[in-house]
Design a protein around this motif. Sequence first.
Motif, mmCIF file in Angstrom:
data_model
loop_
_atom_site.group_PDB
_atom_site.id
_atom_site.type_symbol
_atom_site.label_atom_id
_atom_site.label_comp_id
_atom_site.label_asym_id
_atom_site.label_seq_id
_atom_site.Cartn_x
_atom_site.Cartn_y
_atom_site.Cartn_z
ATOM 1 N N THR A 18 0.623 -1.263 -0.221
ATOM 2 C CA THR A 18 -0.052 -0.135 0.085
ATOM 3 C C THR A 18 0.707 1.177 -0.135
ATOM 4 O O THR A 18 0.639 2.105 -0.782
ATOM 5 N N THR A 21 2.649 1.747 -3.444
ATOM 6 C CA THR A 21 1.722 2.259 -4.518
ATOM 7 C C THR A 21 1.595 3.608 -4.324
ATOM 8 O O THR A 21 1.466 4.185 -4.985
ATOM 9 N N ASN A 25 2.572 6.808 -6.718
ATOM 10 C CA ASN A 25 1.721 7.562 -7.497
ATOM 11 C C ASN A 25 1.663 8.801 -6.878
ATOM 12 O O ASN A 25 0.602 9.705 -6.909
ATOM 13 N N VAL A 31 -5.925 7.196 -7.355
ATOM 14 C CA VAL A 31 -5.250 6.552 -8.334
ATOM 15 C C VAL A 31 -4.486 5.328 -7.536
ATOM 16 O O VAL A 31 -4.806 4.108 -7.751
ATOM 17 N N ALA A 32 -3.861 5.643 -6.364
ATOM 18 C CA ALA A 32 -3.637 4.331 -5.551
ATOM 19 C C ALA A 32 -4.619 3.668 -5.219
ATOM 20 O O ALA A 32 -4.099 2.362 -5.136
ATOM 21 N N SER A 34 -7.356 2.867 -6.423
ATOM 22 C CA SER A 34 -7.749 2.274 -7.977
ATOM 23 C C SER A 34 -6.497 1.111 -8.144
ATOM 24 O O SER A 34 -7.012 0.024 -8.274
ATOM 25 N N LYS A 35 -5.526 1.318 -8.159
ATOM 26 C CA LYS A 35 -4.241 0.515 -8.468
ATOM 27 C C LYS A 35 -4.255 -0.708 -7.389
ATOM 28 O O LYS A 35 -3.799 -1.957 -7.888
ATOM 29 N N LEU A 36 -4.483 -0.458 -6.041
ATOM 30 C CA LEU A 36 -4.743 -1.551 -5.169
ATOM 31 C C LEU A 36 -6.012 -2.253 -5.171
ATOM 32 O O LEU A 36 -6.232 -3.372 -4.554
#
Length: 82
Positions: A18, A21, A25, A31-32, A34-36
């Motif tokens: 976490t 990420t 970003n 964004v973080a 979403s990517k996680l």
Amino acid sequence: MGPLIEYDRDHDTSLLRTLATFLANDGGWKVAASKLGIHRQTLVYRLRMIEQLTGLKPASTSGTAALWLAVQAGRAAGILPE
């Protein structure tokens, strides 16, 4: 990074991922999250846990700098995955 590594290992969590990420970003919450693949509030909770464990606030300038350097050093030393 020690407290995060231990917490993740003992509780089967992904605080280190976490953090990495979030930092990768540029502290972008949406964004973080979403990517996680997590809700934004889950990201907020995890970052609070990181703050409690490290004493550094990931969203502050000094916290971001210190944590980013720690992650980079851990990767360079082969302690943390890329």
